[in-house]
Write a protein that holds these residues in place. Structure first.
Motif, PDB file in Angstrom:
ATOM      1  N   MET A   1      -8.347   5.623 -12.814  1.00 25.63           N
ATOM      2  CA  MET A   1      -8.069   5.838 -14.229  1.00 25.63           C
ATOM      3  C   MET A   1      -7.167   4.716 -14.765  1.00 25.63           C
ATOM      4  SD  MET A   1      -9.517   8.657 -15.238  1.00 25.63           S
ATOM      5  CE  MET A   1     -10.248  10.140 -14.565  1.00 25.63           C
ATOM      6  N   LYS A   2      -7.321   4.436 -16.043  1.00 28.25           N
ATOM      7  CA  LYS A   2      -6.498   3.418 -16.678  1.00 28.25           C
ATOM      8  C   LYS A   2      -5.687   4.060 -17.799  1.00 28.25           C
ATOM      9  CE  LYS A   2      -6.666  -1.336 -18.369  1.00 28.25           C
ATOM     10  NZ  LYS A   2      -7.531  -2.508 -18.653  1.00 28.25           N
ATOM     11  N   TYR A   3      -4.376   3.872 -17.749  1.00 31.82           N
ATOM     12  CA  TYR A   3      -3.467   4.487 -18.700  1.00 31.82           C
ATOM     13  C   TYR A   3      -2.874   3.418 -19.625  1.00 31.82           C
ATOM     14  CZ  TYR A   3      -3.071   8.706 -15.707  1.00 31.82           C
ATOM     15  OH  TYR A   3      -3.299   9.844 -14.982  1.00 31.82           O
ATOM     16  N   LEU A   4      -2.603   3.822 -20.862  1.00 31.62           N
ATOM     17  CA  LEU A   4      -1.787   3.020 -21.766  1.00 31.62           C
ATOM     18  C   LEU A   4      -0.493   3.784 -21.991  1.00 31.62           C
ATOM     19  CD1 LEU A   4      -1.203   0.708 -23.732  1.00 31.62           C
ATOM     20  CD2 LEU A   4      -2.466   1.983 -25.496  1.00 31.62           C
ATOM     21  N   LEU A   5       0.615   3.167 -21.619  1.00 33.29           N
ATOM     22  CA  LEU A   5       1.937   3.776 -21.796  1.00 33.29           C
ATOM     23  C   LEU A   5       2.643   3.089 -22.948  1.00 33.29           C
ATOM     24  CD1 LEU A   5       4.383   5.507 -20.955  1.00 33.29           C
ATOM     25  CD2 LEU A   5       4.937   3.726 -19.264  1.00 33.29           C
ATOM     26  N   VAL A   6       3.006   3.865 -23.964  1.00 35.84           N
ATOM     27  CA  VAL A   6       3.711   3.338 -25.133  1.00 35.84           C
ATOM     28  C   VAL A   6       5.128   3.911 -25.108  1.00 35.84           C
ATOM     29  CG1 VAL A   6       3.633   3.001 -27.626  1.00 35.84           C
ATOM     30  CG2 VAL A   6       1.504   3.422 -26.364  1.00 35.84           C
ATOM     31  N   GLU A   7       6.067   3.097 -24.664  1.00 36.86           N
ATOM     32  CA  GLU A   7       7.451   3.557 -24.448  1.00 36.86           C
ATOM     33  C   GLU A   7       8.391   2.358 -24.527  1.00 36.86           C
ATOM     34  OE1 GLU A   7      10.705   5.112 -24.114  1.00 36.86           O
ATOM     35  OE2 GLU A   7       9.221   6.676 -23.648  1.00 36.86           O
ATOM     36  N   ASP A   8       9.429   2.448 -25.371  1.00 41.08           N
ATOM     37  CA  ASP A   8      10.328   1.305 -25.554  1.00 41.08           C
ATOM     38  C   ASP A   8      11.505   1.312 -24.585  1.00 41.08           C
ATOM     39  OD1 ASP A   8      11.377   3.584 -26.979  1.00 41.08           O
ATOM     40  OD2 ASP A   8      12.804   2.226 -27.941  1.00 41.08           O
ATOM     41  N   ASN A   9      11.780   2.444 -23.948  1.00 41.80           N
ATOM     42  CA  ASN A   9      12.834   2.496 -22.942  1.00 41.80           C
ATOM     43  C   ASN A   9      12.278   1.903 -21.648  1.00 41.80           C
ATOM     44  OD1 ASN A   9      14.429   3.436 -20.696  1.00 41.80           O
ATOM     45  ND2 ASN A   9      15.402   4.901 -22.081  1.00 41.80           N
ATOM     46  N   LEU A  10      12.700   0.688 -21.315  1.00 42.24           N
ATOM     47  CA  LEU A  10      12.093  -0.038 -20.195  1.00 42.24           C
ATOM     48  C   LEU A  10      12.336   0.654 -18.863  1.00 42.24           C
ATOM     49  CD1 LEU A  10      12.732  -3.772 -21.181  1.00 42.24           C
ATOM     50  CD2 LEU A  10      10.720  -2.330 -21.584  1.00 42.24           C
ATOM     51  N   ASP A  11      13.530   1.226 -18.674  1.00 39.69           N
ATOM     52  CA  ASP A  11      13.798   1.925 -17.408  1.00 39.69           C
ATOM     53  C   ASP A  11      12.859   3.110 -17.235  1.00 39.69           C
ATOM     54  OD1 ASP A  11      15.814   0.178 -16.713  1.00 39.69           O
ATOM     55  OD2 ASP A  11      17.415   1.423 -17.539  1.00 39.69           O
ATOM     56  N   LEU A  12      12.691   3.872 -18.302  1.00 40.66           N
ATOM     57  CA  LEU A  12      11.797   5.027 -18.237  1.00 40.66           C
ATOM     58  C   LEU A  12      10.357   4.570 -18.072  1.00 40.66           C
ATOM     59  CD1 LEU A  12      11.274   8.034 -18.409  1.00 40.66           C
ATOM     60  CD2 LEU A  12      11.275   7.842 -20.915  1.00 40.66           C
ATOM     61  N   ALA A  13       9.974   3.520 -18.780  1.00 43.36           N
ATOM     62  CA  ALA A  13       8.606   2.996 -18.673  1.00 43.36           C
ATOM     63  C   ALA A  13       8.301   2.548 -17.248  1.00 43.36           C
ATOM     64  CB  ALA A  13       8.408   1.847 -19.652  1.00 43.36           C
ATOM     65  N   GLU A  14       9.264   1.880 -16.611  1.00 42.32           N
ATOM     66  CA  GLU A  14       9.062   1.426 -15.236  1.00 42.32           C
ATOM     67  C   GLU A  14       8.928   2.609 -14.281  1.00 42.32           C
ATOM     68  OE1 GLU A  14      12.210  -1.224 -14.253  1.00 42.32           O
ATOM     69  OE2 GLU A  14      11.491  -2.838 -15.558  1.00 42.32           O
ATOM     70  N   ALA A  15       9.727   3.647 -14.517  1.00 40.66           N
ATOM     71  CA  ALA A  15       9.677   4.832 -13.654  1.00 40.66           C
ATOM     72  C   ALA A  15       8.339   5.550 -13.799  1.00 40.66           C
ATOM     73  CB  ALA A  15      10.820   5.778 -13.991  1.00 40.66           C
ATOM     74  N   ILE A  16       7.878   5.711 -15.039  1.00 42.60           N
ATOM     75  CA  ILE A  16       6.598   6.373 -15.273  1.00 42.60           C
ATOM     76  C   ILE A  16       5.460   5.544 -14.678  1.00 42.60           C
ATOM     77  CG2 ILE A  16       4.943   7.100 -17.036  1.00 42.60           C
ATOM     78  CD1 ILE A  16       7.341   7.739 -18.847  1.00 42.60           C
ATOM     79  N   SER A  17       5.491   4.244 -14.919  1.00 45.51           N
ATOM     80  CA  SER A  17       4.437   3.361 -14.409  1.00 45.51           C
ATOM     81  C   SER A  17       4.371   3.413 -12.888  1.00 45.51           C
ATOM     82  CB  SER A  17       4.678   1.920 -14.870  1.00 45.51           C
ATOM     83  OG  SER A  17       4.580   1.803 -16.274  1.00 45.51           O
ATOM     84  N   ALA A  18       5.535   3.416 -12.255  1.00 43.04           N
ATOM     85  CA  ALA A  18       5.576   3.441 -10.790  1.00 43.04           C
ATOM     86  C   ALA A  18       4.934   4.709 -10.241  1.00 43.04           C
ATOM     87  CB  ALA A  18       7.024   3.322 -10.308  1.00 43.04           C
ATOM     88  N   ARG A  19       5.212   5.858 -10.866  1.00 46.68           N
ATOM     89  CA  ARG A  19       4.629   7.112 -10.398  1.00 46.68           C
ATOM     90  C   ARG A  19       3.115   7.128 -10.601  1.00 46.68           C
ATOM     91  NH1 ARG A  19       8.341  11.375  -9.315  1.00 46.68           N
ATOM     92  NH2 ARG A  19       6.466  12.559  -8.823  1.00 46.68           N
ATOM     93  N   ILE A  20       2.673   6.620 -11.745  1.00 43.98           N
ATOM     94  CA  ILE A  20       1.229   6.582 -12.018  1.00 43.98           C
ATOM     95  C   ILE A  20       0.527   5.659 -11.037  1.00 43.98           C
ATOM     96  CG2 ILE A  20      -0.511   5.862 -13.702  1.00 43.98           C
ATOM     97  CD1 ILE A  20       1.446   6.730 -15.893  1.00 43.98           C
ATOM     98  N   GLN A  21       1.136   4.503 -10.770  1.00 44.14           N
ATOM     99  CA  GLN A  21       0.522   3.533  -9.860  1.00 44.14           C
ATOM    100  C   GLN A  21       0.507   4.034  -8.427  1.00 44.14           C
ATOM    101  OE1 GLN A  21       3.025   0.258 -10.938  1.00 44.14           O
ATOM    102  NE2 GLN A  21       1.619  -0.483 -12.528  1.00 44.14           N
ATOM    103  N   LEU A  22       1.472   4.883  -8.061  1.00 46.33           N
ATOM    104  CA  LEU A  22       1.454   5.479  -6.726  1.00 46.33           C
ATOM    105  C   LEU A  22       0.212   6.329  -6.523  1.00 46.33           C
ATOM    106  CD1 LEU A  22       5.139   6.591  -5.992  1.00 46.33           C
ATOM    107  CD2 LEU A  22       3.774   4.925  -4.716  1.00 46.33           C
TER     108      LEU A  22
END
Length: 222
Positions: A1-22
């Motif tokens: 699956m391919k996700y688009l994450l729209v989030e300006d808080n970079l720390d939160l964006a990195e955390a969400i991205s990491a979980r999705i990529q796992l």
């Protein structure tokens, strides 16, 4: 699956991205509405995670823009607003679900899976085509009852083909769906993954056909 994450808080964006990529999924990240609109206009996504409070405006404007453009990609809103009226307004604009910040990442992942199941019209994660069975959640492939281990890209390619039976995918479209915007890959990589999947599917009633000048299509004998 391919996700688009729209989030300006970079720390939160990195955390969400990491979980999705796992979980083996692909993530494109946009910190502003303008960038998110560009991504949505030029790419195809299975799911959009949308923050509301963004530097260049309210995320609800992006949500409305997508629905006005007849983009039916599922959208889960990430919001710190807990009032019922706010949640109702987002759902009325076309959001498929919402998660209130702060949230547990496991809950977010579960909501993503639920929304994607509803989108596919199935309450289960198992797809059966001919004598091939694929569990999209667990990432398990069974061919004529035999369990086969797949690498991540192979899993996502098979998931895409099985979820769109009969559809023709060009190499470029497969690159767009299997890799993020920042990945530097060539169409030759697709040939490699297609060859690997064909080898795994040997002996089954499911085949990946090459349509010269067009791309690939998954077919199966009844």
């Amino acid at each position: 699956m391919k996700y688009l994450l729209v989030e300006d808080n970079l720390d939160l964006a990195e955390a969400i991205s990491a979980r999705i990529q796992l979980d083996g999924h692909i993530v494109d990240h946009a910190a502003k509405i303008e960038d998110a609109s560009d991504f949505a206009r030029t790419g195809e996504y299975d799911l959009i995670l949308l923050d509301i409070m963004l530097p260049d405006g309210d995320g609800r404007s992006f949500l409305k823009e997508q629905r006005d453009a007849q983009n039916d990609t599922p959208i889960i809103v990430l919001t710190a607003r807990s009032q019922v009226s706010d949640r109702i307004s987002m759902l009325d604009l076309g959001a498929d679900d919402y998660v209130t910040k702060p949230f547990d990442h496991a809950e977010l992942q579960a909501r993503c899976r639920a929304v994607l199941r509803r989108k596919s019209g199935s309450a289960r994660s198992v797809v059966t085509v001919g004598d091939v069975e694929f569990d999209t959640l667990a990432g398990h492939l069974s061919v004529k009852g035999k369990q086969i281990n797949l690498r991540n890209r192979e899993l996502r390619l098979l998931e895409l083909l099985l979820g769109s039976k009969g559809q023709v995918f060009s190499k470029q479209k497969l690159v767009d769906r299997l890799f993020s915007y920042d990945d530097d890959v060539s169409e030759n990589a697709i040939e490699v993954y297609i060859a690997r999947l064909r080898k795994h599917l040997e002996g089954s009633r499911v085949q990946i056909k090459t349509l010269r000048g067009m791309g690939y299509r998954l077919e199966h004998d009844t």
